[in-house]
Design an enzyme around this catalytic site. Sequence first.
Site, PDB file in Angstrom:
ATOM      1  CD1 TRP A 164      -0.303  -1.599   3.133  1.00  8.77           C
ATOM      2  CD2 TRP A 164       0.625   0.432   3.316  1.00  8.77           C
ATOM      3  NE1 TRP A 164       0.481  -1.601   4.271  1.00  8.77           N
ATOM      4  CE2 TRP A 164       1.065  -0.360   4.410  1.00  8.77           C
ATOM      5  CE3 TRP A 164       1.088   1.754   3.241  1.00  8.77           C
ATOM      6  CZ2 TRP A 164       1.925   0.104   5.390  1.00  8.77           C
ATOM      7  CZ3 TRP A 164       1.949   2.230   4.225  1.00  8.77           C
ATOM      8  CH2 TRP A 164       2.358   1.410   5.277  1.00  8.77           C
ATOM      9  N   GLY A 239       6.761  -6.162  -0.468  1.00  7.13           N
ATOM     10  CA  GLY A 239       6.055  -6.099   0.809  1.00  7.13           C
ATOM     11  C   GLY A 239       6.998  -6.433   1.944  1.00  7.13           C
ATOM     12  CD  GLU A 261      13.047  -5.674  -5.174  1.00 10.48           C
ATOM     13  OE1 GLU A 261      13.643  -5.058  -4.277  1.00 10.48           O
ATOM     14  OE2 GLU A 261      13.627  -6.180  -6.135  1.00 10.48           O
ATOM     15  CB  CYS A 295      10.866  -0.251   1.093  1.00  9.98           C
ATOM     16  SG  CYS A 295      11.262   0.363  -0.555  1.00  9.98           S
ATOM     17  CD  GLU A 393      10.129  -2.143   6.986  1.00  9.87           C
ATOM     18  OE1 GLU A 393       9.404  -3.162   6.969  1.00  9.87           O
ATOM     19  OE2 GLU A 393      10.527  -1.588   5.950  1.00  9.87           O
TER      20      GLU A 393
HETATM   21  P1  NAD Z   1       2.690  -6.932   3.497  1.00  7.92           P
HETATM   22  O1  NAD Z   1       3.742  -7.952   3.315  1.00  7.92           O
HETATM   23  O2  NAD Z   1       1.812  -7.039   4.671  1.00  7.92           O
HETATM   24  O3  NAD Z   1       1.717  -6.895   2.232  1.00  7.92           O
HETATM   25  C1  NAD Z   1       2.179  -6.699   0.921  1.00  7.92           C
HETATM   26  C2  NAD Z   1       1.199  -7.322  -0.054  1.00  7.92           C
HETATM   27  O4  NAD Z   1       1.176  -8.726   0.172  1.00  7.92           O
HETATM   28  C3  NAD Z   1      -0.241  -6.843   0.125  1.00  7.92           C
HETATM   29  O5  NAD Z   1      -0.881  -6.771  -1.121  1.00  7.92           O
HETATM   30  C4  NAD Z   1      -0.858  -7.950   0.961  1.00  7.92           C
HETATM   31  O6  NAD Z   1      -2.252  -8.068   0.795  1.00  7.92           O
HETATM   32  C5  NAD Z   1      -0.148  -9.155   0.381  1.00  7.92           C
HETATM   33  N1  NAD Z   1      -0.109 -10.332   1.267  1.00  7.92           N
HETATM   34  C6  NAD Z   1      -0.107 -10.367   2.616  1.00  7.92           C
HETATM   35  N2  NAD Z   1      -0.052 -11.660   3.023  1.00  7.92           N
HETATM   36  C7  NAD Z   1      -0.003 -12.440   1.916  1.00  7.92           C
HETATM   37  C8  NAD Z   1       0.064 -13.836   1.679  1.00  7.92           C
HETATM   38  N3  NAD Z   1       0.106 -14.713   2.680  1.00  7.92           N
HETATM   39  N4  NAD Z   1       0.088 -14.267   0.395  1.00  7.92           N
HETATM   40  C9  NAD Z   1       0.066 -13.393  -0.624  1.00  7.92           C
HETATM   41  N5  NAD Z   1      -0.003 -12.058  -0.468  1.00  7.92           N
HETATM   42  C10 NAD Z   1      -0.034 -11.586   0.796  1.00  7.92           C
HETATM   43  O7  NAD Z   1       3.430  -5.520   3.451  1.00  7.92           O
HETATM   44  P2  NAD Z   1       2.757  -4.097   3.635  1.00  7.92           P
HETATM   45  O8  NAD Z   1       2.597  -3.838   5.082  1.00  7.92           O
HETATM   46  O9  NAD Z   1       1.579  -3.953   2.749  1.00  7.92           O
HETATM   47  O10 NAD Z   1       3.880  -3.147   3.008  1.00  7.92           O
HETATM   48  C11 NAD Z   1       4.879  -2.606   3.753  1.00  7.92           C
HETATM   49  C12 NAD Z   1       6.127  -3.443   3.621  1.00  7.92           C
HETATM   50  O11 NAD Z   1       6.544  -3.459   2.263  1.00  7.92           O
HETATM   51  C13 NAD Z   1       7.302  -2.857   4.386  1.00  7.92           C
HETATM   52  O12 NAD Z   1       7.993  -3.896   5.000  1.00  7.92           O
HETATM   53  C14 NAD Z   1       8.148  -2.215   3.297  1.00  7.92           C
HETATM   54  O13 NAD Z   1       9.505  -2.084   3.634  1.00  7.92           O
HETATM   55  C15 NAD Z   1       7.931  -3.170   2.177  1.00  7.92           C
HETATM   56  N6  NAD Z   1       8.239  -2.551   0.885  1.00  7.92           N
HETATM   57  C16 NAD Z   1       9.363  -2.934   0.235  1.00  7.92           C
HETATM   58  C17 NAD Z   1       9.711  -2.321  -0.973  1.00  7.92           C
HETATM   59  C18 NAD Z   1      10.963  -2.714  -1.700  1.00  7.92           C
HETATM   60  O14 NAD Z   1      11.089  -2.349  -2.867  1.00  7.92           O
HETATM   61  N7  NAD Z   1      11.894  -3.408  -1.093  1.00  7.92           N
HETATM   62  C19 NAD Z   1       8.881  -1.337  -1.516  1.00  7.92           C
HETATM   63  C20 NAD Z   1       7.733  -0.984  -0.831  1.00  7.92           C
HETATM   64  C21 NAD Z   1       7.413  -1.608   0.372  1.00  7.92           C
END
Ligand code: NAD
Length: 524
Positions: A164, A239, A261, A295, A393
């Site tokens: 998000w 994520g 990522e 991130c 984090e």
């Molecule tokens: P998250 O892992 O909770 O969710 C990310 C996505 O995965 C969402 O669409 C979520 O619905 C989905 N998801 C959750 N559980 C799942 C499962 N079991 N199977 C499949 N999909 C699933 O992360 P978040 O809280 O939405 O995002 C923030 C995180 O993302 C932070 O840790 C941030 O550092 C990271 N991030 C990393 C980068 C990068 O390029 N390295 C970029 C942006 C965000």
Amino acid sequence: MTRTPHSPGRPASLTDDFLQGLVARVPSTSGGTWKLTEVYTGEVLVELPQSTPADIEQAFARAREAQREWARWPLAKRLKVFRKAHTLLVDHARTTADLIQAESGKNRRMAIEETCDPPMVISHYLKRAPKLLAPKRRGGPVPLVSSSTEIRQPKGVVGIIAPWNFPFATGLSDAIPALMAGNGIVLKPDNKTALSPLYGISLLEQAGLPRGLFQVVCGEGPDVGPTLIDHANYVMFTGSTATGRVIGERAGRNLIGCCLELGGKNPMIVLEDADLDEVVQGALFGVFGNTGQICMHIERIYVAESRYDEFKALFVAAAEALRLGASYDFGPELGSLVSVEHRDRVASHVEDAVAKGATVVTGGRARPDLGPAFFEPTVLEGVTREMLAGSCETFGPVVALHRYRTVDEAVALANDTGYGLNASVWGRDLDRAVGVAQRIESGNVNVNDSLATAYASKGTPSGGVKQSGVGARHGDQGLLKYTDVQNLAVLKKQVMGARPGQDYDAYVRQMLVSLKLMRRTRIR
Ligand code: NAD
């Protein structure tokens, strides 16, 4: 509709018809919906359809059918779509930013900057894709009579799971090179932030992307994830590290590739000779940009002992002067966190740190007077690895300040983490600063910037090391990862092995001589 006292007034572009039109493409045979809200007010913007496993299978079937045709298009014809899409994405940046702000709560500057990412990625790969995707003739094992050609073929349908915090950028930018390479896409955005990617896809279709090729399915991650991964030919995930592990395990079991990522706990090192005015500006963006939900943002700052007090005074004063607020104009320098749940998570890191002996230098409180999920820019001192804010984090506008005595100590502290996504080093002596940067275990390191220079350098792969990820986006591998290689080998004449009647010893002697000759010739 009644509006809360802190309502900034929704942008005129976000009419009910417009929003309904966007979500209409999300399949949901069950009729289940999720209430997608405007973060600044908590009011429902639209009921977002939720996709069942059968809907996801259907989405893959449609994408696969469209992909077969798309892959047959000459590359130049596929790229023409993206040339037009670039113009449309830039021309509609303001509406896109309205959507991004409404669904994520970020401030206007960050929303507009986010809209720039897909056009930047398009520009880069429009230039690079023809070279990367052209067949490459290599030498065969026997000079002149054999050849091998490296042919890049699309993997098929790529599943993209996006977070998000940059919903438009992660929803679209990772899809662009995959599409250029001839793939179809099934995207699962976060429920909270599905609107801006849906709008972006509608613009791609206006530019000529065949309908059906880019599918969107919605739902909670654990409900949608398994079916999506089981039908994809490749998974691109952005994520948290925890979810990345789950995705990677399932992709591994299915023997498909994935790019992960993930999160970071990114350090900044301020060397003795740094220009502190510049450092403060860089740190303000690095720590508080996107309300700390980047991130690559900075959560730990290590300052040379001799400059610590001076830096602390300047940085804290600048953090306290930041304008927070809910507004669709450029007034506020800091927006909201994405949700009340996330605000509580950020607050819990601060509370845990204080309970274990850390000091709040400034900030540290939620700001319900500004909106449901606002949190103050927060600076901590005395944070240790035993605290949540010291090891996990936080992903909010919270940073810990530390002083160091020697550069070796600073490097050791910066590397004292399981993460390795981004780092930042500041110093006037560039050679020295670059030398320090090279010692940091991190996929990205910015010298005299906090994060944007690395992320905006689309020609270089950008990814995490250690627990921050597998693979990378951008650079050549950011496109080639979406392809399979076909090694097309041609032998003009059967010359390998002993000739009829030739004894085997003579054949071996000749072969060994040939091996030596081959090393000396330029023929490959
Ligand atoms: P998250 O892992 O909770 O969710 C990310 C996505 O995965 C969402 O669409 C979520 O619905 C989905 N998801 C959750 N559980 C799942 C499962 N079991 N199977 C499949 N999909 C699933 O992360 P978040 O809280 O939405 O995002 C923030 C995180 O993302 C932070 O840790 C941030 O550092 C990271 N991030 C990393 C980068 C990068 O390029 N390295 C970029 C942006 C965000």
